[in-house]
Scaffold this motif. Structure first.
Motif, PDB file in Angstrom:
ATOM      1  N   LEU A  73      60.254  50.445  32.524  1.00 35.98           N
ATOM      2  CA  LEU A  73      58.873  50.409  32.050  1.00 35.98           C
ATOM      3  C   LEU A  73      58.771  50.158  30.560  1.00 35.98           C
ATOM      4  O   LEU A  73      59.654  50.543  29.791  1.00 35.98           O
ATOM      5  CB  LEU A  73      58.193  51.747  32.357  1.00 35.98           C
ATOM      6  CG  LEU A  73      58.114  52.169  33.822  1.00 35.98           C
ATOM      7  CD1 LEU A  73      57.684  53.619  33.919  1.00 35.98           C
ATOM      8  CD2 LEU A  73      57.160  51.263  34.580  1.00 35.98           C
ATOM      9  N   VAL A  74      57.655  49.544  30.184  1.00 39.51           N
ATOM     10  CA  VAL A  74      57.245  49.462  28.792  1.00 39.51           C
ATOM     11  C   VAL A  74      55.979  50.303  28.673  1.00 39.51           C
ATOM     12  O   VAL A  74      55.036  50.131  29.452  1.00 39.51           O
ATOM     13  CB  VAL A  74      56.961  48.004  28.356  1.00 39.51           C
ATOM     14  CG1 VAL A  74      56.433  47.962  26.931  1.00 39.51           C
ATOM     15  CG2 VAL A  74      58.209  47.147  28.500  1.00 39.51           C
ATOM     16  N   LEU A  75      55.982  51.235  27.740  1.00 42.38           N
ATOM     17  CA  LEU A  75      54.796  52.034  27.430  1.00 42.38           C
ATOM     18  C   LEU A  75      54.242  51.420  26.160  1.00 42.38           C
ATOM     19  O   LEU A  75      54.883  51.466  25.110  1.00 42.38           O
ATOM     20  CB  LEU A  75      55.166  53.506  27.216  1.00 42.38           C
ATOM     21  CG  LEU A  75      55.581  54.290  28.453  1.00 42.38           C
ATOM     22  CD1 LEU A  75      56.978  53.910  28.944  1.00 42.38           C
ATOM     23  CD2 LEU A  75      55.533  55.776  28.173  1.00 42.38           C
ATOM     24  N   ARG A  76      53.078  50.804  26.241  1.00 41.59           N
ATOM     25  CA  ARG A  76      52.585  49.966  25.152  1.00 41.59           C
ATOM     26  C   ARG A  76      51.135  50.258  24.833  1.00 41.59           C
ATOM     27  O   ARG A  76      50.457  50.984  25.548  1.00 41.59           O
ATOM     28  CB  ARG A  76      52.752  48.498  25.533  1.00 41.59           C
ATOM     29  CG  ARG A  76      51.985  48.130  26.812  1.00 41.59           C
ATOM     30  CD  ARG A  76      51.818  46.653  26.968  1.00 41.59           C
ATOM     31  NE  ARG A  76      51.248  46.263  28.243  1.00 41.59           N
ATOM     32  CZ  ARG A  76      49.952  46.350  28.567  1.00 41.59           C
ATOM     33  NH1 ARG A  76      49.074  46.862  27.723  1.00 41.59           N
ATOM     34  NH2 ARG A  76      49.519  45.956  29.755  1.00 41.59           N
ATOM     35  N   GLN A  77      50.672  49.629  23.754  1.00 40.40           N
ATOM     36  CA  GLN A  77      49.267  49.704  23.387  1.00 40.40           C
ATOM     37  C   GLN A  77      48.427  48.979  24.439  1.00 40.40           C
ATOM     38  O   GLN A  77      48.919  48.122  25.183  1.00 40.40           O
ATOM     39  CB  GLN A  77      49.042  49.074  22.011  1.00 40.40           C
ATOM     40  CG  GLN A  77      49.687  49.862  20.893  1.00 40.40           C
ATOM     41  CD  GLN A  77      49.126  51.263  20.800  1.00 40.40           C
ATOM     42  OE1 GLN A  77      47.979  51.453  20.431  1.00 40.40           O
ATOM     43  NE2 GLN A  77      49.931  52.254  21.142  1.00 40.40           N
ATOM     44  N   TRP A  78      47.169  49.311  24.463  1.00 41.07           N
ATOM     45  CA  TRP A  78      46.249  48.749  25.449  1.00 41.07           C
ATOM     46  C   TRP A  78      45.811  47.347  25.036  1.00 41.07           C
ATOM     47  O   TRP A  78      45.517  47.097  23.869  1.00 41.07           O
ATOM     48  CB  TRP A  78      45.028  49.653  25.584  1.00 41.07           C
ATOM     49  CG  TRP A  78      45.382  50.949  26.232  1.00 41.07           C
ATOM     50  CD1 TRP A  78      45.975  52.024  25.642  1.00 41.07           C
ATOM     51  CD2 TRP A  78      45.189  51.287  27.599  1.00 41.07           C
ATOM     52  NE1 TRP A  78      46.169  53.016  26.573  1.00 41.07           N
ATOM     53  CE2 TRP A  78      45.694  52.603  27.769  1.00 41.07           C
ATOM     54  CE3 TRP A  78      44.636  50.615  28.686  1.00 41.07           C
ATOM     55  CZ2 TRP A  78      45.656  53.245  28.997  1.00 41.07           C
ATOM     56  CZ3 TRP A  78      44.595  51.273  29.906  1.00 41.07           C
ATOM     57  CH2 TRP A  78      45.098  52.567  30.063  1.00 41.07           C
ATOM     58  N   HIS A  79      45.753  46.452  26.022  1.00 45.30           N
ATOM     59  CA  HIS A  79      45.211  45.104  25.840  1.00 45.30           C
ATOM     60  C   HIS A  79      43.819  45.076  26.460  1.00 45.30           C
ATOM     61  O   HIS A  79      43.558  45.784  27.443  1.00 45.30           O
ATOM     62  CB  HIS A  79      46.078  44.060  26.535  1.00 45.30           C
ATOM     63  CG  HIS A  79      47.493  44.043  26.061  1.00 45.30           C
ATOM     64  ND1 HIS A  79      48.528  43.574  26.834  1.00 45.30           N
ATOM     65  CD2 HIS A  79      48.079  44.449  24.893  1.00 45.30           C
ATOM     66  CE1 HIS A  79      49.667  43.676  26.185  1.00 45.30           C
ATOM     67  NE2 HIS A  79      49.419  44.212  25.001  1.00 45.30           N
ATOM     68  N   ASP A  80      42.955  44.241  25.927  1.00 47.23           N
ATOM     69  CA  ASP A  80      41.603  44.136  26.485  1.00 47.23           C
ATOM     70  C   ASP A  80      41.628  43.770  27.965  1.00 47.23           C
ATOM     71  O   ASP A  80      40.806  44.248  28.746  1.00 47.23           O
ATOM     72  CB  ASP A  80      40.771  43.115  25.703  1.00 47.23           C
ATOM     73  CG  ASP A  80      40.445  43.596  24.297  1.00 47.23           C
ATOM     74  OD1 ASP A  80      40.548  44.821  24.033  1.00 47.23           O
ATOM     75  OD2 ASP A  80      40.097  42.750  23.455  1.00 47.23           O
TER      76      ASP A  80
END
Length: 189
Positions: free
Chosen positions: A12-19
């Protein structure tokens, strides 16, 4: 504090939210099965507002609920992360760990994997002394994740969630805890 923008685990990648996460996130928040341990599913507007609050938490504290993305497919599958407890409770102030995944990604170990990654961030990067987690007493699947990541049930910490209506069957909540020493012991063991 500079926000921690991304974490990674094996799958998994835990990332910032994209629109463009809103469509999938709103869908999972509208799913009655996903939301069965919450007072009600969320509308698209409520899901968007939640993403806004999460972004604000990152800006203020440097951590929050990361969007979860599968490495193998790039699919958005939910969220996992760390939040400051923002209601009056006997165990507050505290940082909680939480998760919410789309139903088609249940049973694959993603919630535990992402939560373990967040605990590593909490203790190794943020240098927190303790992390808590809580859920409705009825929510046995989330309690199993809490146990799987090494958290301990605190029977004295049981409480009535102040944001759930009095008399509602989901109001009674259980509390789990893990401190840095226990987390380090889990790493060794």
């Amino acid at each position: 504090m500079t926000p921690i923008l991304e974490l990674e685990s094996a799958r998994l990648v835990l990332r910032q939210w994209h629109d463009d996460d809103l469509r999938e996130f709103a869908s999972l928040c509208a799913d009655p099965q996903v939301m069965r341990y919450f007072p009600a599913p969320l509308t698209r507007v409520e899901a968007a507002a939640l993403i806004g609050r999460v972004r604000g938490h990152f800006n203020e504290y440097g951590y929050g609920l990361w969007a979860l993305e599968r490495k193998d497919s790039g699919a958005f599958i939910g969220m996992t992360g760390l939040l400051n407890v923002n209601f009056d409770a006997p165990f507050a102030p505290a940082v909680e760990i939480g998760w919410r995944l789309a139903r088609r990604h249940w049973g694959l170990g993603f919630a535990s994997e992402a939560a373990w990654t967040c605990l590593r961030c909490a203790f190794a990067q943020l240098h927190l002394s303790e992390v808590v987690s809580f859920t409705s007493a009825q929510n046995l699947p989330s309690q199993k994740v809490m146990q799987a990541i090494g958290m301990t049930h605190d029977p004295q910490g049981a409480f009535e969630h102040p944001r759930v209506a009095p008399g509602h069957p989901l109001r009674p909540h259980v509390l789990y805890r893990i401190d840095r020493a226990r987390w380090q012991n889990n790493l060794r063991g």
